[in-house]
Design an enzyme around this catalytic site. Sequence first.
Site, mmCIF file in Angstrom:
data_model
loop_
_atom_site.group_PDB
_atom_site.id
_atom_site.type_symbol
_atom_site.label_atom_id
_atom_site.label_comp_id
_atom_site.label_asym_id
_atom_site.label_seq_id
_atom_site.Cartn_x
_atom_site.Cartn_y
_atom_site.Cartn_z
ATOM 1 N NE ARG A 32 52.495 30.463 45.902
ATOM 2 C CZ ARG A 32 51.129 30.894 45.957
ATOM 3 N NH1 ARG A 32 50.939 31.736 44.763
ATOM 4 N NH2 ARG A 32 50.531 31.029 46.880
ATOM 5 N NE ARG A 85 40.594 40.931 48.613
ATOM 6 C CZ ARG A 85 41.293 40.090 47.602
ATOM 7 N NH1 ARG A 85 41.776 40.525 46.686
ATOM 8 N NH2 ARG A 85 41.544 38.819 48.077
ATOM 9 C CG ASP A 135 40.422 32.769 42.369
ATOM 10 O OD1 ASP A 135 39.487 33.473 43.056
ATOM 11 O OD2 ASP A 135 41.293 32.809 42.186
ATOM 12 N NE ARG A 178 39.802 34.914 39.352
ATOM 13 C CZ ARG A 178 40.703 34.659 38.606
ATOM 14 N NH1 ARG A 178 40.478 34.082 37.433
ATOM 15 N NH2 ARG A 178 41.786 34.786 39.241
#
Length: 682
Positions: free
Chosen positions: A61, A157, A355, A429
């Site tokens: 951002r 996705r 997450d 992850r």
Amino acid sequence: MPEGHKGHLPRPARCVKSIITNPTTARLDMSEKSPLPLTSHMAKGLQGSARVPGDKSVSHRALMLGALAVGETTVEGLLEGEDVLATANAMRAMGATVERRENGVWHLWGRGVGGLSEPETVLDMGNAGTGMRLVMGLVASHPFTAFFTGDASLCKRPMRRVAEPLERMGARIVARSGVRPPLAVVGTDAPLPIVFELPVASAQVKSAILLAGLNTPGTTTVIEPEPTRDHSERMLKHFGARVDVGPGPKGGRIVTLHGFPELTGRQLVVPADPSSAAFPTIAALIVPDSEVTLPEVGTNPLRFGLYETLKEMGADILLRNPRELSGEPVADLVIRSSRLKGVVVPPERAPSMIDEYPILAVAAAFAEGTTRMQGLRELKVKESDRLAAMAEGLAKAGVAVEVEGDDLIVHGKGRPKGGVLIETNLDHRIAMSFLVLGLGSEQPMRIDDSRAIATSFTGFVELMQGLGARIEASSPLIIAIDGPAAAGKGTLARRIAAHLNLAYLDTGLIYRAVGMKAQREGLEPVKAAQMLTPDDLKAPDLRSEEGGQAASKVASIPAVRAELLEFQRRFAAHPPPPAVGAVLDGRDIGTVVCPNAKIKLFITASDEARAGRRHKELLERGESSIYARVLEEMQARDERDRNRSVAPLVPAPDAVVLDTTLLTADAAFEAALRIIADRTHA
Ligand code: C5P
């Protein structure tokens, strides 16, 4: 082609250049992009202080709003992972000036709201779902078309949830089936302000709409079913936009952005990412005698669900010196090893820690009792199906786990066994979670590939090592099998490779191919080795006794061996993925080709037993064969192999000799597996 190659060949060695450049195999050459497997070992106690990289959400951002603000924006502590760099490139491609100075501070000069220009090239967002969805929002209210793509995982996705509201604002999205990238956003010059109720809580969709709303007249409103991450709202306000936030009908919020704001440049410091901090945090909790400090970690309540959960589990985590950075709350975390207990994690918490479930599941494996993580549907459509990946990986590592609908249930027992290889499917992850598990489990954990970690946490391994963790590159498991002709090593090697999921290379076949090619084409043996092609390895007569004799003749020429050496070594060092190791059989594997092989077997049997087996084999193949002749030829070949000046046939000093004279093939296989198991543990 020898079995185990399956069309994959490692980096080119000069002698097999023609194999490598063969169009059917070349595309599988992973030379520059080889997986980087890692192993993590039980740690003694993690100590020290380390700043984890900047928050990914805030970094994306900061770049996007800096690219829209008038004047200069500086950003310190930006996460310089591939995802964020992809966003930086996208902003550059649309006209903003984005520079990284030597001291690591980023400087941006924005184009003003509505001032972006049409990118000349495709915007490659890499692995970044956030980057792709938010930039799609930015483009939607600009009067131009931008093309988006990403890596293999991002291209799987679905982008439907973001495409729908953007189309309602007037943009058009042209995508592959299932609204998957690559896709094009055809922006509109007359965007409509909308009031949009999110069907599913998603900060990415909310943010995409708000960013599209910047260059839209009037007010753009998003109604959330439950609160989602508010980094966009905070950053928009920080840059000078007017954003009203009020309570929504169902416990969520109503967020209204006033269009055409004047955004002006800011000096930002990006908080350390709480999602990245989760990995050293849990490592410190599960490794006894640890005390770790993680400075300036973002403590935004909408991101802090993991820490809330860990507190409930009994974790000793202190939030020292709470303060604000760039509109975001931060604190220094001090974490000490703790005895954790199982808890129920309610579904409402999912948005604030989506997450973090993979690493929480690791914490749960070390806790006493059952942890039930509820409502993890979103976890199935992340970089990989993380719910399945965690359940499978933990089960492999000896943890009792269940998946019930969208719930992940982990029955913790204090210390898992570990000692297994995890396929990460390029999910950062998952990769980090299982490496952390290995710091506390009884046996080391291996991951097949660590390259994806850089997408969110550059320097993860170094940071963990700095705290005292032992995480290192895993070298491929190499099993070297040597022995005289017809001792049964080929059959054995093949079975071992299949049993342990290792790649297999029959090096004898390569020598046979060289020998026969030299004979057939009247070539100098060295020339034949240099010109070897995959087709030569498929010649039908290679396995004949004539092939064996031809092989043993060329195999005694030093220059021929030198030509073939590099290729064999590369095969062992870079076995074709997904194999993480290789079995090679021949005469000099343990002595010359792979002198550092972890496991070396020398398979032998009496001359009579070997000749008897070969004789039987030939008869079964329908070839004429006389036992005495077979014995004689075999002895002659062994003689030559043993007495040649280069790489003579001898057991390596550290090889285990297995005499199969009195063993069936099954018994030999069992014996070999026992030797391998012993050596692996040693
Ligand atoms: O194993 P195989 O019987 O197919 O090997 C054929 C010949 O190739 C051997 O007799 C030996 O002379 C040669 N060879 C070698 N070094 C290897 C493999 C095979 O010299 N690593």
